[in-house]
Write an enzyme that holds these catalytic residues in place. Structure first.
Site, PDB file in Angstrom:
ATOM      1  N   LYS A   1      72.057  45.654  30.981  1.00 11.59           N
ATOM      2  CA  LYS A   1      71.639  45.544  32.382  1.00 11.59           C
ATOM      3  C   LYS A   1      70.235  44.950  32.513  1.00 11.59           C
ATOM      4  O   LYS A   1      69.818  44.576  33.606  1.00 11.59           O
ATOM      5  CB  LYS A   1      71.728  46.897  33.090  1.00 11.59           C
ATOM      6  CG  LYS A   1      70.733  47.945  32.668  1.00 11.59           C
ATOM      7  CD  LYS A   1      70.906  49.187  33.539  1.00 11.59           C
ATOM      8  CE  LYS A   1      69.894  50.250  33.182  1.00 11.59           C
ATOM      9  NZ  LYS A   1      69.988  51.432  34.058  1.00 11.59           N
ATOM     10  N   ASP A   2      69.496  44.827  31.387  1.00 11.07           N
ATOM     11  CA  ASP A   2      68.172  44.201  31.401  1.00 11.07           C
ATOM     12  C   ASP A   2      68.244  42.699  31.144  1.00 11.07           C
ATOM     13  O   ASP A   2      67.231  42.006  31.270  1.00 11.07           O
ATOM     14  CB  ASP A   2      67.272  44.821  30.321  1.00 11.07           C
ATOM     15  CG  ASP A   2      66.934  46.280  30.599  1.00 11.07           C
ATOM     16  OD1 ASP A   2      66.945  46.665  31.783  1.00 11.07           O
ATOM     17  OD2 ASP A   2      66.659  47.017  29.639  1.00 11.07           O
TER      18      ASP A   2
ATOM     19  N   ARG B   1      68.988  49.449  43.796  1.00 13.07           N
ATOM     20  CA  ARG B   1      70.418  49.770  43.901  1.00 13.07           C
ATOM     21  C   ARG B   1      70.606  51.256  44.194  1.00 13.07           C
ATOM     22  O   ARG B   1      71.376  51.627  45.095  1.00 13.07           O
ATOM     23  CB  ARG B   1      71.117  49.401  42.583  1.00 13.07           C
ATOM     24  CG  ARG B   1      72.539  49.941  42.473  1.00 13.07           C
ATOM     25  CD  ARG B   1      73.093  49.736  41.082  1.00 13.07           C
ATOM     26  NE  ARG B   1      72.372  50.489  40.058  1.00 13.07           N
ATOM     27  CZ  ARG B   1      72.609  51.736  39.727  1.00 13.07           C
ATOM     28  NH1 ARG B   1      73.530  52.431  40.365  1.00 13.07           N
ATOM     29  NH2 ARG B   1      71.921  52.327  38.769  1.00 13.07           N
ATOM     30  N   ARG B   2      69.900  52.091  43.443  1.00 13.65           N
ATOM     31  CA  ARG B   2      70.010  53.538  43.672  1.00 13.65           C
ATOM     32  C   ARG B   2      69.398  53.914  45.016  1.00 13.65           C
ATOM     33  O   ARG B   2      69.948  54.731  45.760  1.00 13.65           O
ATOM     34  CB  ARG B   2      69.329  54.299  42.533  1.00 13.65           C
ATOM     35  CG  ARG B   2      70.100  54.216  41.217  1.00 13.65           C
ATOM     36  CD  ARG B   2      69.321  54.793  40.059  1.00 13.65           C
ATOM     37  NE  ARG B   2      70.080  54.793  38.815  1.00 13.65           N
ATOM     38  CZ  ARG B   2      69.555  54.580  37.621  1.00 13.65           C
ATOM     39  NH1 ARG B   2      68.254  54.361  37.495  1.00 13.65           N
ATOM     40  NH2 ARG B   2      70.318  54.590  36.548  1.00 13.65           N
TER      41      ARG B   2
ATOM     42  N   ARG C   1      59.895  60.184  32.595  1.00 18.55           N
ATOM     43  CA  ARG C   1      60.461  60.485  33.913  1.00 18.55           C
ATOM     44  C   ARG C   1      60.863  61.962  34.029  1.00 18.55           C
ATOM     45  O   ARG C   1      60.639  62.593  35.062  1.00 18.55           O
ATOM     46  CB  ARG C   1      61.679  59.588  34.171  1.00 18.55           C
ATOM     47  CG  ARG C   1      61.328  58.114  34.203  1.00 18.55           C
ATOM     48  CD  ARG C   1      62.514  57.273  34.630  1.00 18.55           C
ATOM     49  NE  ARG C   1      62.393  55.898  34.160  1.00 18.55           N
ATOM     50  CZ  ARG C   1      63.162  54.903  34.560  1.00 18.55           C
ATOM     51  NH1 ARG C   1      64.108  55.135  35.436  1.00 18.55           N
ATOM     52  NH2 ARG C   1      62.996  53.683  34.084  1.00 18.55           N
TER      53      ARG C   1
ATOM     54  N   ARG D   1      58.622  54.750  37.088  1.00 18.69           N
ATOM     55  CA  ARG D   1      58.749  53.929  35.892  1.00 18.69           C
ATOM     56  C   ARG D   1      58.443  54.760  34.651  1.00 18.69           C
ATOM     57  O   ARG D   1      57.971  55.875  34.720  1.00 18.69           O
ATOM     58  CB  ARG D   1      57.750  52.746  35.958  1.00 18.69           C
ATOM     59  CG  ARG D   1      57.998  51.739  37.075  1.00 18.69           C
ATOM     60  CD  ARG D   1      59.121  50.783  36.784  1.00 18.69           C
ATOM     61  NE  ARG D   1      59.055  50.237  35.428  1.00 18.69           N
ATOM     62  CZ  ARG D   1      58.224  49.263  35.038  1.00 18.69           C
ATOM     63  NH1 ARG D   1      57.378  48.749  35.908  1.00 18.69           N
ATOM     64  NH2 ARG D   1      58.253  48.825  33.801  1.00 18.69           N
TER      65      ARG D   1
ATOM     66  N   CYS E   1      65.599  40.875  42.051  1.00 20.14           N
ATOM     67  CA  CYS E   1      65.248  42.302  42.058  1.00 20.14           C
ATOM     68  C   CYS E   1      64.877  42.822  43.433  1.00 20.14           C
ATOM     69  O   CYS E   1      64.490  43.969  43.581  1.00 20.14           O
ATOM     70  CB  CYS E   1      64.128  42.565  41.050  1.00 20.14           C
ATOM     71  SG  CYS E   1      64.766  42.901  39.408  1.00 20.14           S
TER      72      CYS E   1
END
Length: 402
Positions: A163-164, A213-214, A237, A231, A324
């Site tokens: 996904k990166d 997206r989230r 996190r 981040r 993005c």
């Protein structure tokens, strides 16, 4: 690190090198490498490696940390190691070592000491954590330095979280391999572990996420919730969550499983509650297009069902020409011999959402993904995407980056 090594360094080096020894004591990874090297070679050789390691520690990214056994084999000319390029986060390293394990399983000759070398590099996305990915330029932030190393023959293959990876690859490189995919869903993690759905969060709760997206899908369920930029690696996190910085956060369950941290998840969200990102849960392996040796190795690791689904999802993303600033989700799976795809685009505040679902033959996977992207692009209209481009990062996030 060995106390024996510390005492020998401190008693044997001059005052000039004492400062270097102190540095290494504070950096256990380098010290462990010196300890192993010290056992294998004369002390004088260890000091030479010490100086090289110290210089590398202060050098700008990318940083390559090589195993001492690989250095021995290369110096003696007995074997040319297969060099694996990776980021240095715990998750990235777990994925690199998973790749190493699978290579050894398929090619026993790679089990020899020094046959595989893990080269760790820092990317721009790893170094700048106080800004959102959107402000930094989005895709490619976690791959550019690895691309450079690959094209410069500093590494032979690169292991990525798919996904990166941008939908385009640098000329002279290919990405022909995906490892078997993990669970693609998002994990929902709350501070008290009692609330198991986003919809059950109290109004005005704060959710930490760096993903638009989230954010869009969260706010679509409850516009009173506040999403703040979050981040850092998984451990960072989770520590912020424990410290009460936020009330909840979301992480890919695949990453938690690869680090054996899945018990941290309060719940795993299905597609109806949170559609995952394109290529989430998939590991990709990239190499130079003319490197027959590396191609032979990684072709044997490719999991075709995963590769087909990832290619479908990336075709969807490419058709949307997503950046993005645009919340995009897309997932494909193979069900009863056919490919099932679901895609979504939305406004960052969740106020507008466009969705599609398609099914078709497996051999048409890329076509299905592309058509799904074109369908949503037509539904949303040019104005939708022009607005995404024109909006500032603060407008998109709906708040100042924290």
């Amino acid at each position: 690190p060995s106390l024996l090594l510390h005492s020998k360094i401190l008693s044997s080096l001059s005052l000039f090198n004492l400062a270097i020894a102190t540095f290494l004591i504070r950096h256990p990874l380098i010290t462990q490498q010196i300890y192993y090297y010290y056992i294998k070679m004369k002390f004088s050789s260890a000091i030479s490696f010490l100086l090289v390691g110290t210089a590398a520690a202060f050098a700008p990214a990318p940083v390559s940390q090589r195993s001492s056994s690989a250095l021995f084999m290369a110096e003696e000319g007995e074997i040319k190691p297969l060099r694996i390029g990776t980021r240095g986060s715990p998750l990235a390293l777990a994925q690199a070592y998973e790749t190493r394990r699978r290579l050894i399983e398929n090619f026993p000759e790679l089990e020899a000491d020094g046959a595989i070398e893990i080269c760790v590099m820092k990317t721009q996305g790893d170094m700048i954590l106080d800004k959102s990915l959107m402000e930094l330029g989005g895709k490619g932030l976690f791959t550019k330095e690895l691309d450079t190393a690959l094209l410069g023959d500093e590494v032979d293959i690169c292991v990525h979280s798919m996904k990166d990876v941008p939908t385009w690859l640098p000329e002279g490189t290919v990405l022909p391999c995906n490892l078997p995919r993990e669970d693609t869903n998002d994990a929902f993690i709350t501070a008290n572990g009692e609330i198991k759905k986003i919809a059950d969060l109290p109004d005005n709760s704060v959710i930490g996420t760096a993903s638009l997206r989230r954010q869009a899908q969260i706010l679509a369920q409850n516009p009173t919730l506040k999403c703040v930029n979050f981040r850092g690696n998984v451990q960072t996190r989770l520590r912020k969550l424990d410290d009460g910085v936020v009330d909840a956060t979301l992480l890919a369950i695949a990453g938690l499983k690869r680090m054996e941290m899945q018990d941290c998840a309060t719940a795993v969200l299905d597609w109806d509650e949170m559609l995952p990102a394109v290529a989430q849960g998939a590991i990709g392996i990239q190499c130079r297009s003319d490197d027959e040796r590396s191609l032979k190795y990684i072709d044997a690791l490719n999991h075709m069902d995963t590769h087909i689904c990832v290619n479908c999802e990336r075709a969807f993303l490419e058709a949307l020409d997503g950046n993005c600033k645009t919340p995009i989700a897309g997932q494909a799976r193979i069900v009863d011999g056919k490919i099932l795809f679901r895609g979504l685009i939305a406004m960052p505040d969740g106020s507008v959402k466009y969705e599609t679902e398609k099914t078709g033959a497996i051999e048409d996977a890329v076509k299905i993904g592309k058509e799904a992207g074109e369908e949503l692009k037509a539904q949303a209209g040019d104005k939708f995407f022009e607005m995404m481009v024109e909006m500032s990062p603060q407008q998109v996030l709906g708040q100042l980056t924290k």
